[in-house]
Write an enzyme that holds these catalytic residues in place. Structure first.
Site, mmCIF file in Angstrom:
data_model
loop_
_atom_site.group_PDB
_atom_site.id
_atom_site.type_symbol
_atom_site.label_atom_id
_atom_site.label_comp_id
_atom_site.label_asym_id
_atom_site.label_seq_id
_atom_site.Cartn_x
_atom_site.Cartn_y
_atom_site.Cartn_z
ATOM 1 N N GLU A 1 0.782 -1.230 0.000
ATOM 2 C CA GLU A 1 0.000 0.000 0.000
ATOM 3 C C GLU A 1 0.819 1.289 0.000
ATOM 4 O OE1 GLU A 1 -3.320 0.444 -0.322
ATOM 5 O OE2 GLU A 1 -3.382 -1.710 -0.725
ATOM 6 N N SER B 1 -47.683 -31.708 36.346
ATOM 7 C CA SER B 1 -47.144 -32.416 37.507
ATOM 8 C C SER B 1 -45.784 -31.907 37.970
ATOM 9 C CB SER B 1 -47.052 -33.912 37.207
ATOM 10 O OG SER B 1 -48.351 -34.459 37.051
#
Length: 755
Positions: A184, A462
């Site tokens: 770059e 239950s």
């Protein structure tokens, strides 16, 4: 006649005008530069980026004698993307040799401390940790406790369009910096933010090619455009502004400061609607590992993408991106960043992308919905601030397996019984901390919609019975051998409406023992018992267990006419599974700032709902449920593990429930339909089946709790419930508190038989 113009006067006049214009422009430019200088300093010196709030699974603790199968540690290392190698030399690696696992833990911030990279070796025996050692100066030293870095399960920013992991340049390997500069901005250390030679070189290359093939922007200019200007328009004014900003950056800040900002700012793709910024986050997004663990070909790919993350997308444009990556590898060799041997090694490597498919969303959506609700309820002001670290109780191995298996199990039930539109939820709680280890709210593991674990409020059937039997056992008047009526009963309310409960099989008898009522989930004995105890007493027990909602004083609550979510049912059952000790059940364990300083921690208060002896007796009954009762299939499937549990079924088979626990975890399962129509499954053939399927994904530890000193084991007559002096006639052996043993019936002696 035309008046002649003196050339000297004309030149002098316009020179003066141009001078004034020049002075004016210079003054304006000077003021602009001063303004930009102050703006750049403020922007670069302050907080440049929003730091995401990170949510983690629980950090796995490793210590001697802990119940932890070796396979589960290896599975967690894999989820954390540790790499299996022959010899462990770097963080993020592990190896397995016989009964030992060696790994190099990564650095991470824990609550109140920063743990540095550490090489650790764990030895196993019989699904327990035999020892844990850490490497210190080349020697293995015995350690009392070690901690594995936790899985990041979610990251949240206030602004959803950007995300990044902030990294310090000092932690970035030098070869990575050199690679970026080679590609770059190779003159980075030799220009002052703008490179005239690079601009001329780019213009010449573009003229020769007849199109734009090269850019002249320096790395500093790229940073100015992306971080400071946030302007992608290609105008001369923007390029001028970019150049001024770059010159100021280079003047005011060091090259390392600029490089660090670039490493954290560069845009490298999209995760759903969220932009991936910075090499650190891109490394985790594309390769599922920290930046420092990338190989050369992997980092070369990220650098290749800098030029255009969309154009060089490694999943959409494979060939194009690979050519660009290979070019970066060539430049690394030509500029002596790497050698030819490395090039030959990496140029043949395929682009293996482990890119997340979550599109920016959490890994475990149902669990994260609970985390977000808890954080909101905590009302932590800092939650909307930057950098919070949230630690949860999530067990990533358990969660991953439960999410995968739950839907499969539901589909099996639908196919077996010819049903459709079944869904459900799972909640798993760890005993020691009451932290929520796993939570599933839909048979589709990736669903972000209705979360049944949190919001499906259904009658619990239950599953209310353990609370009723606990109420009885806490009283001096009841024990497991107490005789209860098993006769039909009819009750009327004040409007004359009748309620006539029945046993599931529609049978009745004169009486049964309390233990038989619990183990076989008989409705009639339970209702008789509840009415004897009084509804107020039962409601009081439910409240003490943690039920926060209003419970109407109706007899039907004795058979579970109490709507609750699977999460709240798990919270209610937690004290029972923990032998009477009630803790705060939650997903969130602690919240810290970005440095690990504790902001909030889950309360460690423990409330005794029932004493240990009473809880021990109740849980002996619940253990029998899994051996000879309604959940006896557990004992058949897992004969070497002692579970405890309870099935639950509601009227018209609308809801199928099961709760089961071993030594370490309680799991609650609900199966039903969203429209509340009958699911046509009992707790035994519905939710229990799912529980059995889920347990195949883990190794459970058998319940092993010492018998209290004030508990005796006695034979009892199965008809009368009388304590026997020995094993004679029809008897059953049950635990009982010594203070509750009144009269003991003597068994016939040998001489009695002779008579």
């Amino acid at each position: 006649m035309t008046e002649s113009v003196d050339p000297n006067q004309f030149i002098k006049k316009w020179s003066y005008r141009f001078l004034k214009i020049g002075i004016f422009v210079s003054i304006v430019l000077a003021f602009y530069v001063i303004y930009m200088d102050a703006w750049v300093q403020t922007r670069m010196s302050g907080q440049k980026w929003e730091t995401p709030v990170k949510v983690f699974a629980r950090p796995l603790s490793l210590y001697q004698h802990k119940f932890l199968p070796q396979s589960e540690l290896v599975a967690e290392l894999k989820i954390l993307n540790y790499r299996k190698v022959n010899t462990v030399t770097e963080p993020g690696q592990y190896s397995v040799s016989g009964s030992s696992v060696e790994f190099y833990r990564r650095e991470f911030i824990n609550v109140g401390e920063q743990l540095l990279p550490q090489k650790i070796k764990v030895k196993f025996e019989d699904n327990r940790i035999l020892s844990a050692h850490r490497m210190n100066d080349g020697e293995w030293l015995l350690s009392s406790i070690e901690t594995l870095d936790p899985l990041l399960i979610s990251r949240k920013t206030n602004s959803d369009n950007e995300d990044r992991d902030i990294i310090n340049l000092a932690t970035v390997p030098e070869w990575m910096i050199d690679t970026l500069l080679v590609v770059e901005d190779r003159d980075f250390y030799h220009h002052h933010g703008v490179s005239p030679f690079a601009i001329i070189r780019a213009l010449w290359a573009n003229l020769i090619a007849g199109r734009k093939v090269q850019g002249g922007s320096t790395l500093t200019q790229q940073l100015a455009k992306n971080l400071l200007l946030n302007d992608s328009r290609k105008t001369y004014l923007r390029k001028f502004k970019e150049a001024i900003t770059a010159l100021i950056l280079d003047y005011r800040f060091s090259k390392d400061d600029i490089l660090e900002a670039y490493f954290n700012e560069i845009y490298l793709g999209q995760n759903g609607n969220r932009a991936v910024h910075g090499f650190a986050l891109a490394s985790k997004f594309y390769f599922s590992k920290p930046l420092v663990e990338l190989e050369q070909h992997e980092f070369a790919l990220l650098v290749a993408m800098v030029k255009g993350p969309s154009y060089y997308n490694p999943t959409r444009h494979v060939e194009r991106t690979k050519k660009r990556r290979d070019l970066v590898l060539q430049l690394m060799v030509s500029e002596n960043v790497s050698d030819s041997a490395d090039y030959e090694k990496y140029i043949t490597k395929p682009m293996v992308i482990t890119q997340s498919k979550s599109k920016g969303r959490a890994l475990y959506p149902a669990y994260m919905q609970l985390v977000e609700r808890e954080l909101k309820a905590l009302d932590i002001d800092e939650y909307n601030a930057n950098g919070l670290l949230v630690f949860t109780g999530l067990d990533p191995v358990l969660q991953k397996n439960y999410q995968k298996l739950f839907g499969r199990s539901i589909n099996k039930l639908e196919k077996k019984y010819g049903l459709k539109d079944i869904n459900g939820a799972v909640v798993s709680v760890e005993h020691a901390s009451a932290s929520i280890s796993a939570l599933v709210g839909d048979k589709n593991p990736n669903s972000f919609g209705f979360n049944r674990a949190l919001d499906a409020n259904r009658n619990i059937g239950s599953l209310v019975k353990p609370a009723i039997y606990l109420t009885a056992l806490k009283s001096q008047s009841y024990n497991l051998a107490t005789v209860l009526p098993n006769k039909a009963i009819v009750m009327k309310n004040n409007r004359g409406q009748e309620w006539q409960p029945q046993n599931y099989d529609k049978t009745t008898s004169e009486s049964v023992l309390l233990q038989q009522g619990l183990v076989n989930s008989l409705n009639l004995p339970t209702v008789h018992l509840g009415m004897e105890l009084g509804l107020n007493s039962v409601i009081s027990t439910l409240k003490s267990l943690g039920v926060e909602q209003h419970i109407p004083k109706y007899p039907s609550i004795l058979l579970g006419a109490v709507p609750m979510s699977p999460l709240n049912v798990a919270k209610m059952l937690q004290p029972i599974a923990s032998f009477g000790q009630k803790l705060t059940t939650s997903a969130v364990i602690s919240v810290t700032d970005v440095n690990g300083f504790e902001i909030w921690n889950k309360p460690k208060k423990v409330t005794e709902v029932a004493d240990y002896a009473t809880s021990y007796i109740l849980n002996e009954g619940l253990k029998q449920v899994t051996q000879v009762g309604t959940a006896k299939r557990i004992g058949m499937y897992y004969p070497h593990v002692q579970y405890a549990g309870k099935t639950g079924t509601t009227d018209d088979l609308r809801d199928s429930w099961f709760m089961g626990f071993d030594q370490n975890k309680l799991t609650t399962i609900w199966i039903g339909k969203d429209d509340n129509s009958p699911v046509e499954l009992t707790g035994s053939n519905g939710a229990l089946t799912v529980f059995l399927d889920l347990q195949a994904a883990r190794k459970a530890e058998t319940i092993s709790t010492p018998k209290p000193n004030d508990i005796d084991i006695h034979p009892f007559d199965v008809i009368t419930g009388e304590a026997l002096s020995g094993e004679c006639g029809e008897f059953i052996v049950l635990p009982i508190q010594k203070s509750k043993v009144k009269d003991i019936k003597q068994c016939p002696s040998f001489f009695d038989f002779l008579k």
